[in-house]
Design a protein around this motif. Structure first.
Motif, PDB file in Angstrom:
ATOM      1  N   PHE A  71      43.754  42.635  36.332  1.00 20.39           N
ATOM      2  CA  PHE A  71      42.862  43.523  37.059  1.00 20.39           C
ATOM      3  C   PHE A  71      42.170  42.787  38.209  1.00 20.39           C
ATOM      4  O   PHE A  71      41.790  43.397  39.210  1.00 20.39           O
ATOM      5  N   PHE A  72      42.004  41.475  38.059  1.00 22.83           N
ATOM      6  CA  PHE A  72      41.314  40.691  39.095  1.00 22.83           C
ATOM      7  C   PHE A  72      42.056  40.719  40.431  1.00 22.83           C
ATOM      8  O   PHE A  72      41.440  40.468  41.468  1.00 22.83           O
ATOM      9  N   GLU A  73      43.350  40.998  40.410  1.00 25.63           N
ATOM     10  CA  GLU A  73      44.104  41.030  41.656  1.00 25.63           C
ATOM     11  C   GLU A  73      43.631  42.141  42.578  1.00 25.63           C
ATOM     12  O   GLU A  73      43.901  42.119  43.773  1.00 25.63           O
ATOM     13  N   THR A  74      42.958  43.142  42.022  1.00 26.35           N
ATOM     14  CA  THR A  74      42.446  44.237  42.848  1.00 26.35           C
ATOM     15  C   THR A  74      41.031  43.973  43.336  1.00 26.35           C
ATOM     16  O   THR A  74      40.469  44.779  44.068  1.00 26.35           O
ATOM     17  N   MET A  75      40.443  42.864  42.934  1.00 24.56           N
ATOM     18  CA  MET A  75      39.033  42.596  43.232  1.00 24.56           C
ATOM     19  C   MET A  75      38.866  42.002  44.620  1.00 24.56           C
ATOM     20  O   MET A  75      39.536  41.034  44.986  1.00 24.56           O
ATOM     21  N   ILE A  76      37.971  42.566  45.398  1.00 23.86           N
ATOM     22  CA  ILE A  76      37.691  42.051  46.744  1.00 23.86           C
ATOM     23  C   ILE A  76      37.002  40.690  46.627  1.00 23.86           C
ATOM     24  O   ILE A  76      36.023  40.550  45.893  1.00 23.86           O
ATOM     25  N   GLY A  77      37.519  39.698  47.355  1.00 21.00           N
ATOM     26  CA  GLY A  77      36.952  38.350  47.325  1.00 21.00           C
ATOM     27  C   GLY A  77      37.598  37.445  46.297  1.00 21.00           C
ATOM     28  O   GLY A  77      37.146  36.317  46.097  1.00 21.00           O
ATOM     29  N   ARG A  78      38.681  37.922  45.649  1.00 19.59           N
ATOM     30  CA  ARG A  78      39.287  37.127  44.570  1.00 19.59           C
ATOM     31  C   ARG A  78      39.828  35.796  45.074  1.00 19.59           C
ATOM     32  O   ARG A  78      39.932  34.833  44.299  1.00 19.59           O
ATOM     33  N   ASN A  79      40.185  35.718  46.358  1.00 24.19           N
ATOM     34  CA  ASN A  79      40.702  34.467  46.916  1.00 24.19           C
ATOM     35  C   ASN A  79      39.694  33.787  47.830  1.00 24.19           C
ATOM     36  O   ASN A  79      40.050  32.851  48.548  1.00 24.19           O
ATOM     37  N   ASP A  80      38.464  34.270  47.822  1.00 24.47           N
ATOM     38  CA  ASP A  80      37.462  33.696  48.727  1.00 24.47           C
ATOM     39  C   ASP A  80      36.144  33.486  47.987  1.00 24.47           C
ATOM     40  O   ASP A  80      36.018  32.560  47.188  1.00 24.47           O
ATOM     41  N   SER A  81      35.160  34.362  48.200  1.00 21.09           N
ATOM     42  CA  SER A  81      33.827  34.114  47.626  1.00 21.09           C
ATOM     43  C   SER A  81      33.799  34.252  46.110  1.00 21.09           C
ATOM     44  O   SER A  81      32.878  33.754  45.465  1.00 21.09           O
ATOM     45  N   LEU A  82      34.792  34.925  45.516  1.00 17.89           N
ATOM     46  CA  LEU A  82      34.837  35.076  44.056  1.00 17.89           C
ATOM     47  C   LEU A  82      35.954  34.259  43.418  1.00 17.89           C
ATOM     48  O   LEU A  82      36.247  34.447  42.233  1.00 17.89           O
ATOM     49  N   LYS A  83      36.542  33.364  44.177  1.00 20.42           N
ATOM     50  CA  LYS A  83      37.691  32.611  43.654  1.00 20.42           C
ATOM     51  C   LYS A  83      37.314  31.812  42.406  1.00 20.42           C
ATOM     52  O   LYS A  83      37.990  31.878  41.374  1.00 20.42           O
ATOM     53  N   ASN A  84      36.232  31.046  42.495  1.00 22.16           N
ATOM     54  CA  ASN A  84      35.818  30.234  41.335  1.00 22.16           C
ATOM     55  C   ASN A  84      35.397  31.115  40.158  1.00 22.16           C
ATOM     56  O   ASN A  84      35.691  30.811  38.997  1.00 22.16           O
ATOM     57  N   GLN A  85      34.711  32.220  40.475  1.00 19.90           N
ATOM     58  CA  GLN A  85      34.258  33.109  39.411  1.00 19.90           C
ATOM     59  C   GLN A  85      35.442  33.717  38.659  1.00 19.90           C
ATOM     60  O   GLN A  85      35.408  33.829  37.420  1.00 19.90           O
ATOM     61  N   VAL A  86      36.459  34.126  39.395  1.00 20.51           N
ATOM     62  CA  VAL A  86      37.640  34.717  38.761  1.00 20.51           C
ATOM     63  C   VAL A  86      38.353  33.684  37.889  1.00 20.51           C
ATOM     64  O   VAL A  86      38.780  33.973  36.761  1.00 20.51           O
ATOM     65  N   GLU A  87      38.490  32.452  38.397  1.00 18.06           N
ATOM     66  CA  GLU A  87      39.141  31.402  37.618  1.00 18.06           C
ATOM     67  C   GLU A  87      38.352  31.098  36.344  1.00 18.06           C
ATOM     68  O   GLU A  87      38.938  30.882  35.271  1.00 18.06           O
ATOM     69  N   GLN A  88      37.007  31.072  36.456  1.00 20.83           N
ATOM     70  CA  GLN A  88      36.163  30.855  35.269  1.00 20.83           C
ATOM     71  C   GLN A  88      36.387  31.959  34.239  1.00 20.83           C
ATOM     72  O   GLN A  88      36.516  31.699  33.042  1.00 20.83           O
ATOM     73  N   ALA A  89      36.413  33.194  34.717  1.00 19.46           N
ATOM     74  CA  ALA A  89      36.561  34.329  33.812  1.00 19.46           C
ATOM     75  C   ALA A  89      37.911  34.286  33.096  1.00 19.46           C
ATOM     76  O   ALA A  89      37.996  34.502  31.881  1.00 19.46           O
ATOM     77  N   LYS A  90      38.965  34.010  33.840  1.00 20.45           N
ATOM     78  CA  LYS A  90      40.297  33.942  33.223  1.00 20.45           C
ATOM     79  C   LYS A  90      40.361  32.820  32.188  1.00 20.45           C
ATOM     80  O   LYS A  90      40.927  32.984  31.103  1.00 20.45           O
ATOM     81  N   ALA A  91      39.775  31.680  32.548  1.00 11.61           N
ATOM     82  CA  ALA A  91      39.792  30.553  31.615  1.00 11.61           C
ATOM     83  C   ALA A  91      39.041  30.898  30.330  1.00 11.61           C
ATOM     84  O   ALA A  91      39.486  30.562  29.226  1.00 11.61           O
ATOM     85  N   ALA A  92      37.895  31.581  30.476  1.00 11.41           N
ATOM     86  CA  ALA A  92      37.113  31.957  29.297  1.00 11.41           C
ATOM     87  C   ALA A  92      37.876  32.929  28.409  1.00 11.41           C
ATOM     88  O   ALA A  92      37.846  32.836  27.180  1.00 11.41           O
ATOM     89  N   ILE A  93      38.594  33.873  29.020  1.00  8.86           N
ATOM     90  CA  ILE A  93      39.321  34.890  28.260  1.00  8.86           C
ATOM     91  C   ILE A  93      40.542  34.303  27.557  1.00  8.86           C
ATOM     92  O   ILE A  93      40.834  34.630  26.401  1.00  8.86           O
TER      93      ILE A  93
END
Length: 947
Positions: A108-130
């Motif tokens: 689902f994160f692939e649809t998130m705006i900023g997934r490769n920019d301002s939210l890149k670290n946040q998305v990676e953290q979330a995936k790692a936690a899951i």
């Protein structure tokens, strides 16, 4: 049966609804309904989490709890299908669509705006936690209001469900604020209870923990959990077991992925034992921290959601885009969403007969949103970045793909606003109203939506807790006023009633203290003209107060009462004044703020606890972060426990870009008053600051006592003070205050305040100060004739301050102080180099190296022409005073003196000498001192002549 019920019943009856899914066209043909109406109902069912829909074309709808056939195949089968190319007739494009569909289904994160920019670290953290084996890691999401914490938590759930790491579908959401006041009820909601556990427990009931077994539990506003609740949660984190309320000895097991969210600083708002058990912390950025490209993309996505709802194109020009982007001041993405819903509803109303398109017109937008355009234009860099991304006209088309998240938030209406508008418009049209009247009537309803954005979660506010600050008598009269307003059908809320209590209490205290009553500013009078009903109600409240207290209430209070009433219904165009409380100690500031939040539900408060070993630079940047968090475009009030923290004022403005004013010697009552005033519609930073400087606390029952008794002794309740003297009270004396504040902080002395005053009318000023302060020492350019210790400016600058404070610290309040000289003679002789060091240490806008020679020569010039000894103490006083005068000239901060005062010194011989010496400054520095500055220089030398 309603249209919605027909559609849902049909979907449930079809086997495909559990496997492949049904298309809108198939449902509309089967039921004989219009396709657009079917699409509208299906999307409503998706938002309610009854149905879900696939990505790709055509869109298919399935019952929640089922997966498409393609998603239930394991990854190996997909790989074999794709790479072995078993379907010989499939094209490369078809294969790519399958890969994309597979990716979208599980990420689902692939649809998130900023997934490769301002939210890149946040998305990676979330995936790692899951994905962390075996059961994932608990997560805490932090970020300001409206930054997307709930949306991100929902994305984590979607990703986890897509990756098959959850066995239970549906994310359980629990808002901790709902039960913050009742730990027992909290326990029953989270962990369940057994029959007979408490009154009303007529049967066993599972809690949310059990409901979330195998799935995900989202704890929103986790900082609102009381310590007991946090302890229960972290026990469950540690052991994976829990007991229901009312049972003992029996353990229940649950496997729950825990995601928490907070707007607060975890270090100060949560138990450290709780925080340590959450290994992953994800910080959501504020809207202004997102890239401009992301901000535009978020705006487009939100507009597309609205376009899908109304099944029409949305047309807007560049000005509208810039206004919407610039209108986000403190509510982040949530505020943008709220503003977009408002302007789209307004556009829909204005184009209600256009079946294909609505136009968003800048001229008809609400003023607070239109203000976004000049606000953005004031930042040329931001505006330039935005302009490069825009075309003159933007057209947003429905795509039937972009939908609002299934979860509800504070910015999502609980009904279809466009259907309500259409139905109301038809009713009003049938009643014969013209279009202008219809638009005005309905826009009033639309604006109600803005209220939801400012709505605060409520704390328990009991009269018992309020009585710790407010006298019961005032609470009683406030309740009487509330009953009267209810009879008048004037809607009042809890925050208003408490605001009224504090307002009355502050007024009574002002009367008791004998202070002059407030003069009503013209802008207040003008504002009240817009609230005639509130003004009439204020007249009746004035009569009630006069009858209750048996004293006259001045007419000026009518205006403030009217504004207070109007505050209930009027939202500020800009945000409230922010308030940051900073104090020394591990929990001093946070404890005071916690009390105020409970009493007033204030959402514009932040606290900063400064550990005793913390260095000033760390404290400065920590407070700056808090200032940024509460700045809503209307300035920030910094409230500190000791004067030294107040020296951060200018630096904070540089670091944050916010206007900052500082109040020291903070108390809980003072914070409460600041929070109350900041909630009023007429309050700005300057007004709140000015009124707090005159705040005397809240009224308590008046005791019989001799008001004129100001004798010093055991039990003296006056604030202890050190008086710092210089010619103006603004220059050198302020530098002295800064030095002593720093020493007081180092010695952990928090009950002594340093007061700078001028030598002009010094004796009268000191007598006035004695009424409210216990003067325990003096310092500065001259020694006043009062029996307390004194240290000269020379000795203070050369290191005598520590010894001076040590001596004061040892003096008991009960000890009588003789008028003996305090010997703090310095072992160093004053040199030009030493004076240069003092200038460098205490002045910002001058160059000490270039200036010291000029000031030294100035002193020599005068010393040769006066008939009294030009001591080192006098020389350093003159140097420091002149440096302050020059700095005031450079920063355009003039001091004042009356014509009469200036005229009184012109005939003195000293005036002519100083006038001639000033020509030296004018020739050397190309700088001319004003007559007011000359007056204060003469008064400085006059004090030396008296001695």
């Amino acid at each position: 049966m309603t249209r919605r019920e027909k559609i849902l019943a049909y979907v449930k009856s079809q086997a495909k609804a559990n496997t492949q899914g049904l298309t809108t066209l198939a449902i509309s043909e089967a039921l004989g309904l219009i396709r657009s109406n079917v699409s509208k109902e299906l999307n409503a069912l998706v938002r309610e989490n009854i149905l879900r829909k696939t990505t790709g074309r055509p869109v298919r709808y399935l019952l929640v709890g089922t997966k498409t056939q393609s998603s239930t195949q394991n990854s190996t089968e997909k790989s074999v299908t794709l790479h072995a190319n078993k379907r010989k007739n499939s094209t490369v494009q078809e294969q790519q669509e399958k890969v994309t569909a597979s990716m979208d289904e599980t990420d689902f994160f692939e649809t998130m705006i900023g997934r490769n920019d301002s939210l890149k670290n946040q998305v990676e953290q979330a995936k790692a936690a899951i994905l962390y084996p075996p059961h994932g890691l608990n997560v805490l999401i932090t970020g300001p209001t409206g930054s997307g914490k709930t949306y991100f938590a929902n994305a984590m759930y979607q990703f986890a469900w897509g990756k098959n790491v959850l066995s239970q579908e549906g994310m359980i959401v629990f808002n901790c604020a709902d039960y913050a006041h009742n730990p027992q009820l909290l326990m029953s909601q989270l962990f369940g209870y057994t029959k007979g556990a408490f009154t009303g427990a007529n049967e066993d009931k599972d809690g949310l923990i059990q409901q979330a077994d195998g799935g995900m539990l989202f704890l929103d506003e986790v900082h609102r959990l009381p310590p007991e609740g946090q302890e229960m949660i972290f026990y469950f984190m540690d052991h994976g077991t829990y007991n229901k309320l009312g049972e003992s000895g029996k353990k229940h097991y649950a496997d729950v992925r825990l995601v928490c969210a907070t707007t607060e600083d975890p270090e100060s708002s949560l138990l450290q034992t709780f925080v340590r058990r959450i290994p992953i912390m994800i910080q959501m950025p504020a809207f202004k921290e997102r890239t401009m490209r992301e901000r535009v993309a978020m705006m487009k996505r939100l507009l597309t959601i609205e376009a899908n709802r109304i099944h029409r194109n949305i047309r807007l020009n560049e000005d509208v885009v810039q206004a919407l982007i610039g209108s986000v001041t403190y509510g982040n993405v949530g505020q943008l969403k709220s503003n977009i819903q408002l302007v789209c509803a307004q556009g829909f109303l204005g184009n209600i007969n256009n079946e294909t398109e609505i136009k968003l017109d800048f001229d008809t937008m609400p003023a607070n949103i239109k203000d976004g355009l000049p606000r953005l234009a004031s930042n040329r860099d931001e505006q330039s970045k935005l302009t490069k991304l825009l075309e003159p006209t933007m057209v947003i088309q429905p795509d039937n793909l972009t939908t609002a998240p299934a979860d509800r938030d504070n910015y999502e209406l609980p009904y279809n606003l466009y259907e309500v508008i259409g139905e109301k418009a038809q009713v009003l049209q049938d009643q014969g109203l013209d279009q202008a009247a219809i638009n005005n009537f309905i826009m009033t309803d639309i604006n109600v939506h803005l209220k939801s954005f400012y709505k605060n979660a409520k704390f328990d506010r009991t009269e018992k807790s309020f009585n710790e600050i407010i006298d019961q008598d005032i609470v009683d009269i406030t309740n009487e006023i509330g009953a009267f307003l209810k009879e008048e059908r004037y809607d009042v809320g809890e925050n208003y009633l408490y605001g009224m209590s504090l307002h009355i209490s502050s007024f009574i205290k002002r009367v008791q203290s004998g202070k002059p009553l407030r003069r009503v500013a013209n802008n207040i009078i003008s504002m009240v003209n817009d609230y005639p009903r509130e003004f009439d109600l204020a007249k009746k409240i004035k009569e009630m107060l006069e009858e209750h207290y048996q004293m006259p209430v001045p007419d000026s209070e009518l205006y403030y009462l009217a504004i207070l009433l109007a505050s209930l219904k009027a939202e500020p165009e800009t945000g409230k004044v922010g308030i940051v409380v900073a104090a020394h100690g591990d929990s001093t500031a946070s404890s005071m703020v916690h009390v105020v939040r409970q009493l007033l539900s204030a959402d514009n408060l932040e606290s900063f606890d400064m550990a005793l070993e913390m260095d000033p630079q760390t404290a400065l940047h920590g407070i700056a972060r808090k200032v940024k968090r509460v700045d809503r475009g209307n300035g920030v009030l910094l409230m500190v426990d000791m004067g030294s923290l107040g020296t951060f004022n200018n630096k904070l403005e540089e670091l944050t870009g916010a206007s900052v004013k500082t109040i020291d010697m903070v108390t809980t009552a003072m914070i409460l008053e600041a929070a109350r005033k900041s909630s009023l519609i007429d309050s700005d930073l300057d007004l709140i600051y000015h009124e707090l400087t005159e705040f005397n606390g809240y009224s308590r029952p008046v005791m019989d006592e001799d008001q004129d008794n100001v004798s010093v002794g055991v039990g003296d309740s006056r604030q202890r003070a050190i008086v710092a003297l210089c010619a103006t009270g603004q220059g050198t004396a302020q530098k002295i205050k800064k030095i002593l504040d720093g020493i007081l902080v180092d010695h952990l002395i928090d009950d002594i305040v340093v007061i700078p005053i001028s030598v002009v009318e010094m004796d009268k000023t000191l007598e006035d100060l004695k009424r409210n302060y216990h003067i325990i020492a003096t310092t500065g350019i001259t020694r006043p004739q009062i029996p307390v210790p004194f240290i000269s400016l020379e000795d203070l600058l050369q290191g005598g301050g520590e010894k001076f404070i040590n001596m004061i610290e040892k003096m008991g309040d009960e000890r009588k102080i003789d008028n003996a000289s305090v010997n703090l003679e310095s072992s160093e002789n004053l040199t030009e180099q030493k004076a240069q060091q003092y200038l460098a240490q205490y002045f910002t806008f001058i160059n000490p190296k270039k200036l010291i020679g000029v000031l030294w020569n100035y002193c020599d010039y005068i010393a040769e022409r006066v008939d009294f000894e030009f001591t080192n103490a006098l020389r350093i006083s003159v140097v420091m005073h002149l440096a302050g005068a020059i700095e005031r000239c450079l920063t355009n901060s003039p001091i004042t003196a009356s014509d009469k005062e200036i005229e009184s010194v012109r005939s003195e011989q000293l005036y002519q000498i100083i006038f001639q010496a000033n020509e030296l400054l004018e020739t050397t520095l190309n700088l001319k001192l004003s007559e007011e500055e000359v007056y204060y220089i003469v008064k400085l030398f006059d004090t030396e002549g008296v001695k």
